[in-house]
Scaffold this active site. Structure first.
Site, mmCIF file in Angstrom:
data_model
loop_
_atom_site.group_PDB
_atom_site.id
_atom_site.type_symbol
_atom_site.label_atom_id
_atom_site.label_comp_id
_atom_site.label_asym_id
_atom_site.label_seq_id
_atom_site.Cartn_x
_atom_site.Cartn_y
_atom_site.Cartn_z
ATOM 1 N N GLY A 12 25.898 33.342 98.826
ATOM 2 C CA GLY A 12 26.998 32.394 98.942
ATOM 3 C C GLY A 12 27.689 32.365 100.287
ATOM 4 O O GLY A 12 28.856 31.975 100.380
ATOM 5 N N SER A 13 26.984 32.718 101.356
ATOM 6 C CA SER A 13 27.643 32.658 102.672
ATOM 7 C C SER A 13 27.987 31.212 103.038
ATOM 8 O O SER A 13 29.012 30.956 103.669
ATOM 9 C CB SER A 13 26.786 33.319 103.759
ATOM 10 O OG SER A 13 25.663 32.538 104.089
ATOM 11 N N LYS A 65 16.093 21.837 79.984
ATOM 12 C CA LYS A 65 16.862 21.579 81.204
ATOM 13 C C LYS A 65 17.991 20.589 80.930
ATOM 14 O O LYS A 65 19.081 20.702 81.488
ATOM 15 C CB LYS A 65 15.918 21.020 82.273
ATOM 16 C CG LYS A 65 16.575 20.819 83.606
ATOM 17 C CD LYS A 65 15.537 20.863 84.708
ATOM 18 C CE LYS A 65 16.171 20.996 86.052
ATOM 19 N NZ LYS A 65 15.349 21.730 86.991
ATOM 20 N N ARG A 91 16.956 25.988 92.171
ATOM 21 C CA ARG A 91 16.215 25.197 91.176
ATOM 22 C C ARG A 91 16.401 23.709 91.431
ATOM 23 O O ARG A 91 17.307 23.303 92.141
ATOM 24 C CB ARG A 91 16.550 25.552 89.740
ATOM 25 C CG ARG A 91 17.941 25.896 89.410
ATOM 26 C CD ARG A 91 18.075 26.322 87.948
ATOM 27 N NE ARG A 91 17.726 27.706 87.711
ATOM 28 C CZ ARG A 91 16.753 28.108 86.916
ATOM 29 N NH1 ARG A 91 16.014 27.248 86.270
ATOM 30 N NH2 ARG A 91 16.512 29.389 86.757
ATOM 31 N N ILE A 93 17.337 19.951 90.676
ATOM 32 C CA ILE A 93 18.334 19.219 89.902
ATOM 33 C C ILE A 93 17.580 18.226 88.998
ATOM 34 O O ILE A 93 16.673 17.531 89.451
ATOM 35 C CB ILE A 93 19.293 18.468 90.846
ATOM 36 C CG1 ILE A 93 20.083 19.456 91.718
ATOM 37 C CG2 ILE A 93 20.250 17.559 90.055
ATOM 38 C CD1 ILE A 93 21.064 20.337 90.985
ATOM 39 N N ASN A 107 22.021 18.863 99.790
ATOM 40 C CA ASN A 107 21.435 20.199 99.830
ATOM 41 C C ASN A 107 21.246 20.615 101.290
ATOM 42 O O ASN A 107 21.118 19.765 102.177
ATOM 43 C CB ASN A 107 20.068 20.183 99.134
ATOM 44 C CG ASN A 107 19.390 21.544 99.124
ATOM 45 O OD1 ASN A 107 20.037 22.573 98.887
ATOM 46 N ND2 ASN A 107 18.088 21.580 99.401
ATOM 47 N N HIS A 109 18.643 23.084 103.598
ATOM 48 C CA HIS A 109 17.347 23.749 103.497
ATOM 49 C C HIS A 109 17.009 24.399 104.841
ATOM 50 O O HIS A 109 17.181 23.764 105.887
ATOM 51 C CB HIS A 109 16.267 22.733 103.098
ATOM 52 C CG HIS A 109 14.934 23.368 102.889
ATOM 53 N ND1 HIS A 109 14.626 24.083 101.747
ATOM 54 C CD2 HIS A 109 13.844 23.437 103.688
ATOM 55 C CE1 HIS A 109 13.393 24.552 101.861
ATOM 56 N NE2 HIS A 109 12.894 24.177 103.021
HETATM 57 C C1 GAR Z 1 20.351 29.350 102.765
HETATM 58 O O1 GAR Z 1 19.597 29.770 103.884
HETATM 59 C C2 GAR Z 1 19.831 28.028 102.248
HETATM 60 O O2 GAR Z 1 19.384 27.177 103.263
HETATM 61 C C3 GAR Z 1 18.692 28.478 101.390
HETATM 62 O O3 GAR Z 1 19.199 29.612 100.727
HETATM 63 C C4 GAR Z 1 20.106 30.292 101.599
HETATM 64 C C5 GAR Z 1 21.386 30.621 100.848
HETATM 65 O O4 GAR Z 1 22.217 31.441 101.621
HETATM 66 N N1 GAR Z 1 18.306 27.461 100.465
HETATM 67 C C6 GAR Z 1 17.039 27.258 100.091
HETATM 68 O O5 GAR Z 1 16.108 27.954 100.467
HETATM 69 C C7 GAR Z 1 16.838 26.114 99.129
HETATM 70 N N2 GAR Z 1 15.462 25.870 98.894
HETATM 71 P P1 GAR Z 1 23.724 31.733 101.156
HETATM 72 O O6 GAR Z 1 23.673 32.112 99.668
HETATM 73 O O7 GAR Z 1 24.169 32.875 101.986
HETATM 74 O O8 GAR Z 1 24.529 30.495 101.389
#
Ligand code: GAR
Length: 187
Positions: A12-13, A65, A91, A93, A107, A109
């Site tokens: 969750g940063s 779902k 996951r 949506i 989102n 990525h």
């Molecule tokens: C982030 O790097 C995000 O881009 C990635 O998960 C990480 C979550 O970091 N998302 C994916 O890979 C989606 N397919 P966080 O929990 O520290 O925000």
């Protein structure tokens, strides 16, 4: 100010940075909830510390779902949430939430889409020995990381070093996501 729910499955940063920006007045949004499919995830502690409501359901506790997302939707509606911001929500949506929030789901990525969609995008980039990867913010549709792109920023791969590349990507994510959300919300 739009009411926003952040969907996350991990540390969750990105949630932290977005919520901090909203509180500091640097992002015109009310972060009213964190939605997680992993009740154990660290993002839950972060949300609790900021007094943000947590909506935590385990998908395995539901028959489908549709049932899982309907439970989430009921909570979102109570809070009058208008935007869904995915930040490490691992996951897809489904139709229930897509139908309820048309063009209101985004989102982030960790690659330059359409390269390296799906899981472990940073690992995929390193395995292909690319010299440049990056970050993409995009609208969410029914596909895997296929929605319309809103913003992108390149990040150099440091000598195939996963840890350093990850750190750079995270730093770029934090800045790019807040900036892109501010542009979206102030339209
Ligand atoms: C982030 O790097 C995000 O881009 C990635 O998960 C990480 C979550 O970091 N998302 C994916 O890979 C989606 N397919 P966080 O929990 O520290 O925000």
């Amino acid at each position: 100010k739009p009411k926003v729910a952040i969907f996350a499955s991990g540390s969750g940063s990105n949630f932290q940075v977005i919520a901090d920006a909203a509180r500091a007045g640097n992002l015109d949004a009310d972060i009213v909830a964190v939605v997680t499919d992993k009740p154990q995830a660290y993002v839950v502690e972060r949300a609790t510390a900021l007094d943000v409501s947590v909506i935590a359901y385990r998908p395995n506790d539901f028959d489908s779902k549709v049932a899982y997302e309907t439970a989430i939707l009921q909570e979102l509606q109570k809070l009058e949430v208008e935007w869904l911001v995915l930040a490490g929500y691992m996951r897809l949506i489904g139709d229930t939430l897509l139908a309820e929030f048309p063009n209101k789901i985004v989102n982030i990525h960790p690659s330059l889409l359409p390269s390296f969609p799906g899981k472990d995008a940073i690992g995929q980039a390193l395995a292909h020995n690319v010299k440049v990867t990056g970050v993409t913010v995009h609208y969410v549709d029914a596909g895997m990381d296929t929605g319309k792109i809103l913003s992108q920023q390149a990040v150099e791969v440091v000598d195939g070093d996963r840890e350093k590349t990850e750190q750079r990507i995270h730093a770029v994510e934090h800045e790019l996501y807040t900036k892109t959300l501010q542009q979206l919300f102030s339209r």
